[in-house]
Design an enzyme around this catalytic site. Structure first.
Site, PDB file in Angstrom:
ATOM      1  N   GLY A 191       0.800  -1.188   0.130  1.00  0.00           N
ATOM      2  CA  GLY A 191       0.119  -0.204  -0.081  1.00  0.00           C
ATOM      3  C   GLY A 191       0.846   1.230  -0.045  1.00  0.00           C
ATOM      4  O   GLY A 191       2.234   1.258   0.437  1.00  0.00           O
ATOM      5  N   GLN A 245       3.163   9.790   1.320  1.00  0.00           N
ATOM      6  CA  GLN A 245       4.627   9.167   1.475  1.00  0.00           C
ATOM      7  C   GLN A 245       5.458   9.581   0.317  1.00  0.00           C
ATOM      8  O   GLN A 245       6.478   9.025   0.359  1.00  0.00           O
ATOM      9  CB  GLN A 245       4.227   7.700   1.686  1.00  0.00           C
ATOM     10  CG  GLN A 245       3.843   7.171   2.768  1.00  0.00           C
ATOM     11  CD  GLN A 245       3.499   5.651   2.997  1.00  0.00           C
ATOM     12  OE1 GLN A 245       2.488   5.127   2.344  1.00  0.00           O
ATOM     13  NE2 GLN A 245       4.382   5.366   3.839  1.00  0.00           N
ATOM     14  N   CYS A 268       5.939  -0.087   7.527  1.00  0.00           N
ATOM     15  CA  CYS A 268       5.551   1.325   6.735  1.00  0.00           C
ATOM     16  C   CYS A 268       6.790   1.581   5.849  1.00  0.00           C
ATOM     17  O   CYS A 268       7.942   1.660   6.464  1.00  0.00           O
ATOM     18  CB  CYS A 268       5.351   2.185   7.717  1.00  0.00           C
ATOM     19  SG  CYS A 268       4.732   3.899   6.967  1.00  0.00           S
ATOM     20  N   LEU A 269       6.523   1.719   4.730  1.00  0.00           N
ATOM     21  CA  LEU A 269       7.626   2.174   3.877  1.00  0.00           C
ATOM     22  C   LEU A 269       8.331   3.399   4.148  1.00  0.00           C
ATOM     23  O   LEU A 269       9.374   3.746   3.911  1.00  0.00           O
ATOM     24  CB  LEU A 269       7.196   2.362   2.267  1.00  0.00           C
ATOM     25  CG  LEU A 269       6.612   0.943   1.533  1.00  0.00           C
ATOM     26  CD1 LEU A 269       6.118   1.238   0.441  1.00  0.00           C
ATOM     27  CD2 LEU A 269       7.853   0.237   1.597  1.00  0.00           C
ATOM     28  N   HIS A 303      -4.665   1.501   7.933  1.00  0.00           N
ATOM     29  CA  HIS A 303      -3.078   2.001   7.733  1.00  0.00           C
ATOM     30  C   HIS A 303      -2.993   3.113   6.766  1.00  0.00           C
ATOM     31  O   HIS A 303      -2.567   4.196   7.184  1.00  0.00           O
ATOM     32  CB  HIS A 303      -2.191   0.861   7.355  1.00  0.00           C
ATOM     33  CG  HIS A 303      -0.631   1.171   7.214  1.00  0.00           C
ATOM     34  ND1 HIS A 303       0.329   0.777   8.215  1.00  0.00           N
ATOM     35  CD2 HIS A 303       0.015   2.100   6.465  1.00  0.00           C
ATOM     36  CE1 HIS A 303       1.397   1.280   7.897  1.00  0.00           C
ATOM     37  NE2 HIS A 303       1.355   2.036   6.749  1.00  0.00           N
ATOM     38  N   GLU A 304      -3.523   3.151   5.501  1.00  0.00           N
ATOM     39  CA  GLU A 304      -3.401   4.071   4.715  1.00  0.00           C
ATOM     40  C   GLU A 304      -4.146   5.309   4.990  1.00  0.00           C
ATOM     41  O   GLU A 304      -3.902   6.558   4.646  1.00  0.00           O
ATOM     42  CB  GLU A 304      -3.542   3.659   3.154  1.00  0.00           C
ATOM     43  CG  GLU A 304      -2.752   2.338   2.730  1.00  0.00           C
ATOM     44  CD  GLU A 304      -1.293   2.618   2.788  1.00  0.00           C
ATOM     45  OE1 GLU A 304      -0.985   3.696   2.864  1.00  0.00           O
ATOM     46  OE2 GLU A 304      -0.827   1.537   2.937  1.00  0.00           O
ATOM     47  N   HIS A 335      -2.515   7.372   7.260  1.00  0.00           N
ATOM     48  CA  HIS A 335      -1.726   8.321   6.639  1.00  0.00           C
ATOM     49  C   HIS A 335      -2.197   9.780   6.133  1.00  0.00           C
ATOM     50  O   HIS A 335      -1.678  10.677   6.395  1.00  0.00           O
ATOM     51  CB  HIS A 335      -0.838   7.703   5.324  1.00  0.00           C
ATOM     52  CG  HIS A 335       0.432   6.759   5.707  1.00  0.00           C
ATOM     53  ND1 HIS A 335       1.354   7.422   6.472  1.00  0.00           N
ATOM     54  CD2 HIS A 335       0.587   5.609   5.440  1.00  0.00           C
ATOM     55  CE1 HIS A 335       2.336   6.313   6.430  1.00  0.00           C
ATOM     56  NE2 HIS A 335       1.668   5.053   5.993  1.00  0.00           N
TER      57      HIS A 335
HETATM   58  O1  GNR Z   1       4.049  -2.452   2.771  1.00  0.00           O
HETATM   59  C1  GNR Z   1       3.421  -2.284   3.662  1.00  0.00           C
HETATM   60  N1  GNR Z   1       2.937  -3.484   4.321  1.00  0.00           N
HETATM   61  C2  GNR Z   1       1.799  -3.323   5.575  1.00  0.00           C
HETATM   62  C3  GNR Z   1       1.925  -4.371   6.365  1.00  0.00           C
HETATM   63  C4  GNR Z   1       1.064  -4.558   7.186  1.00  0.00           C
HETATM   64  C5  GNR Z   1       0.149  -3.464   7.271  1.00  0.00           C
HETATM   65  C6  GNR Z   1       0.092  -2.462   6.570  1.00  0.00           C
HETATM   66  C7  GNR Z   1       1.174  -2.217   5.598  1.00  0.00           C
HETATM   67  S1  GNR Z   1       1.153  -0.992   4.492  1.00  0.00           S
HETATM   68  C8  GNR Z   1       2.966  -1.122   4.014  1.00  0.00           C
HETATM   69  C9  GNR Z   1       3.274   0.141   3.083  1.00  0.00           C
HETATM   70  C10 GNR Z   1       3.171   1.468   3.607  1.00  0.00           C
HETATM   71  O2  GNR Z   1       3.853   1.847   4.340  1.00  0.00           O
HETATM   72  N2  GNR Z   1       1.682   2.124   3.285  1.00  0.00           N
HETATM   73  O3  GNR Z   1       1.553   3.315   3.843  1.00  0.00           O
HETATM   74 NI    NI Z   2       2.562   3.452   5.815  1.00  0.00          NI
END
Ligand code: GNR
Ligand code: NI
Length: 176
Positions: free
Chosen positions: A46, A51, A94-95, A136-137, A140
């Site tokens: 995601g 980001q 999270c990236l 999660h997104e 953000h």
């Molecule tokens: O790549 C991602 N893996 C992930 C694993 C578990 C829960 C959420 C994520 S999102 C993350 C990519 C990211 O930072 N998205 O904002």
């Molecule tokens: Ni993230």
């Protein structure tokens, strides 16, 4: 298409609240495609626009595993309509916080409304990894990171480590 540099903790850009997308046009679709390319390159499942430094309420998700057909999803102005009382725990990453992982508890299922890449109103009932990833997104888009859902002790440790790393990389640039 192009791969964009990722914004990394503790960059304050990650704390911005993103603005609603006003029109779904070719410019926005280009950004979505660049985000997908950036996400596949990382690789991640995601990515929120903030980001890559764009404070717009846009996110992309692809949960297809290696070797499977890609399944790109674009969510514009997503809103959670309903969250399940049942919760589930996933190990998240999270990236923008590379190589750090922690368990986060969230509602196990969510119903989300959003615009797709054609600007068409859609609704999705998500569970499992899709539900976790969407939350999660969407966090953000509101300047919230997954480390905000773990203990303050752990969060402070992670933030300290990334501040130190940023200082080593760009001495003099960081304040605090
Ligand atoms: O790549 C991602 N893996 C992930 C694993 C578990 C829960 C959420 C994520 S999102 C993350 C990519 C990211 O930072 N998205 O904002
Ligand atoms: Ni993230």
């Amino acid at each position: 298409m192009s791969i964009k540099p990722l914004i990394i903790l503790p960059d304050p850009i990650l704390r911005q609240v993103s603005k609603p997308v006003e029109r779904v046009d070719s410019d926005l679709r280009k950004l979505a495609d660049d985000m997908l390319e950036t996400m596949y390159d990382a690789p991640g499942i995601g990515l929120a626009a903030i980001q890559v430094g764009e404070p717009r309420r846009l996110l992309v998700i692809d949960l297809a595993k290696e070797g499977e057909e890609p399944a790109p999803h674009v969510f514009i102005n997503p809103e959670i309509l309903e969250s399940s009382g049942q919760r589930s725990v996933y190990e998240e990453g999270c990236l923008s916080i590379p190589d750090y992982y922690a368990e986060v508890e969230r509602p196990a299922a969510v119903r989300v409304k959003y615009l797709d890449r054609d600007g068409k109103l859609q609704e999705m009932q998500a569970e499992g990894l899709m539900a976790t990833c969407l939350q999660h997104e969407i966090d953000h888009l509101n300047g919230v990171l997954f480390i905000d859902h773990i203990s303050k002790l752990k969060r402070d440790m992670v933030v300290r480590k990334f501040k130190k790393l940023a200082k080593e990389k760009a001495p003099g640039k960081m304040v605090g």
